[in-house]
Scaffold this motif. Structure first.
Motif, PDB file in Angstrom:
ATOM      1  N   GLY A  74       4.462 -90.221  17.838  1.00  0.00           N
ATOM      2  CA  GLY A  74       5.391 -89.290  17.207  1.00  0.00           C
ATOM      3  C   GLY A  74       5.534 -89.466  15.713  1.00  0.00           C
ATOM      4  N   HIS A  75       5.001 -90.564  15.178  1.00  0.00           N
ATOM      5  CA  HIS A  75       5.058 -90.767  13.731  1.00  0.00           C
ATOM      6  C   HIS A  75       3.976 -89.936  13.057  1.00  0.00           C
ATOM      7  CE1 HIS A  75       7.442 -94.793  13.395  1.00  0.00           C
ATOM      8  NE2 HIS A  75       8.093 -93.860  14.060  1.00  0.00           N
ATOM      9  N   THR A  76       4.404 -89.158  12.083  1.00  0.00           N
ATOM     10  CA  THR A  76       3.448 -88.264  11.435  1.00  0.00           C
ATOM     11  C   THR A  76       2.767 -88.901  10.226  1.00  0.00           C
ATOM     12  OG1 THR A  76       5.155 -87.316  10.001  1.00  0.00           O
ATOM     13  CG2 THR A  76       4.814 -86.268  12.147  1.00  0.00           C
ATOM     14  N   ALA A  77       3.366 -89.938   9.693  1.00  0.00           N
ATOM     15  CA  ALA A  77       2.800 -90.570   8.501  1.00  0.00           C
ATOM     16  C   ALA A  77       2.157 -91.902   8.869  1.00  0.00           C
ATOM     17  CB  ALA A  77       3.887 -90.789   7.446  1.00  0.00           C
ATOM     18  N   LEU A  78       1.009 -92.178   8.266  1.00  0.00           N
ATOM     19  CA  LEU A  78       0.292 -93.422   8.530  1.00  0.00           C
ATOM     20  C   LEU A  78      -0.258 -93.946   7.220  1.00  0.00           C
ATOM     21  CD1 LEU A  78      -2.047 -94.227  11.479  1.00  0.00           C
ATOM     22  CD2 LEU A  78      -2.786 -94.764   9.160  1.00  0.00           C
TER      23      LEU A  78
END
Lengths: 113, 108
Positions: free
Chosen positions: A28-32
């Motif tokens: 669910g995390h959109t930033a990496l």
């Protein structure tokens, strides 16, 4: 749920070989984000993915470094023709979206002999 | 160029004392700041954050102060404990840059 995972935890490679480092972000995390940390040093930003936007590659130290993020989830950092100065801990982090706290993985310790 | 940096690379305090770790930033457009703690052999761990519309935020034993006029952040740790020994980083999330870190050592 699980945190950010990285594999392998340790990698020893010979100078000139290519290596791939993997990062599984929190679901669910959109930033990496990818960072590099040399012994006793701070974090050096490498690359940032946000959703479907073009990645921010401004931190990649040379064209031997590249990264992909497939399906908005798993990311792979590839270092081609490794050099001894590439030896470091490579840290991956993810966040729910940009401008939010980052959750870090345990890192991959890369040693180039 | 723009940078995030720390004033003190090392800090040694006595157990029970308060600790103050400082950080300067140069990007006046920065609007979100985070403090991380990194213990030996581990990845950084979030401690506390603050947005630019605030000048103070308190957590459990930690307080972050933001002075936008001089572009300065500080992390205050109350009643420092041996488990607080670690490297502390500040970061401004606008461009994902971290400071060099301050190593905090707590003497029993």
């Amino acid at each position: 749920g699980a945190g950010v995972s990285q594999s392998p935890s340790n990698k020893v490679t010979e100078k000139g070989k290519d290596v791939e480092l993997r990062c599984d972000p929190i679901s669910g995390h959109t930033a990496l984000y990818w960072y590099r940390q040399s012994l006793g040093q701070g974090l050096e930003f490498l690359i940032y993915f946000q959703g479907n936007s073009a990645p921010d590659k401004s931190g990649l130290p040379s064209d031997r470094f590249s990264a992909e993020r497939t399906g908005g989830s798993v990311s792979t950092l590839t270092i081609q023709r490794t050099q001894q100065e590439d030896s470091a801990v490579y840290l991956c982090a993810s966040s729910f979206r940009s401008l939010h706290e980052q959750y870090f993985g345990p890192g991959t310790r890369l040693t180039v002999t | 160029g723009e940078s995030v940096g720390l004033h003190l690379p090392t800090l040694s305090v006595q157990e029970g004392d308060n600790s103050i770790i400082n950080c300067a930033y140069s990007n006046s457009a920065s609007d979100y700041f985070i403090w991380y703690k990194q213990e030996s052999g581990k990845g950084p761990q979030f401690i506390i954050d603050i947005r630019s519309n605030m000048d103070k935020r308190q957590g459990q034993r930690v307080t972050v102060l933001l002075n936008k006029t001089v572009k300065h952040l500080s992390l205050q740790i109350a009643a420092t404990q041996p488990g607080d020994s670690a490297v502390y980083f500040c970061a401004e999330n606008r461009n994902m840059r971290f400071g060099a870190g301050t190593r905090l050592t707590v003497k029993p």
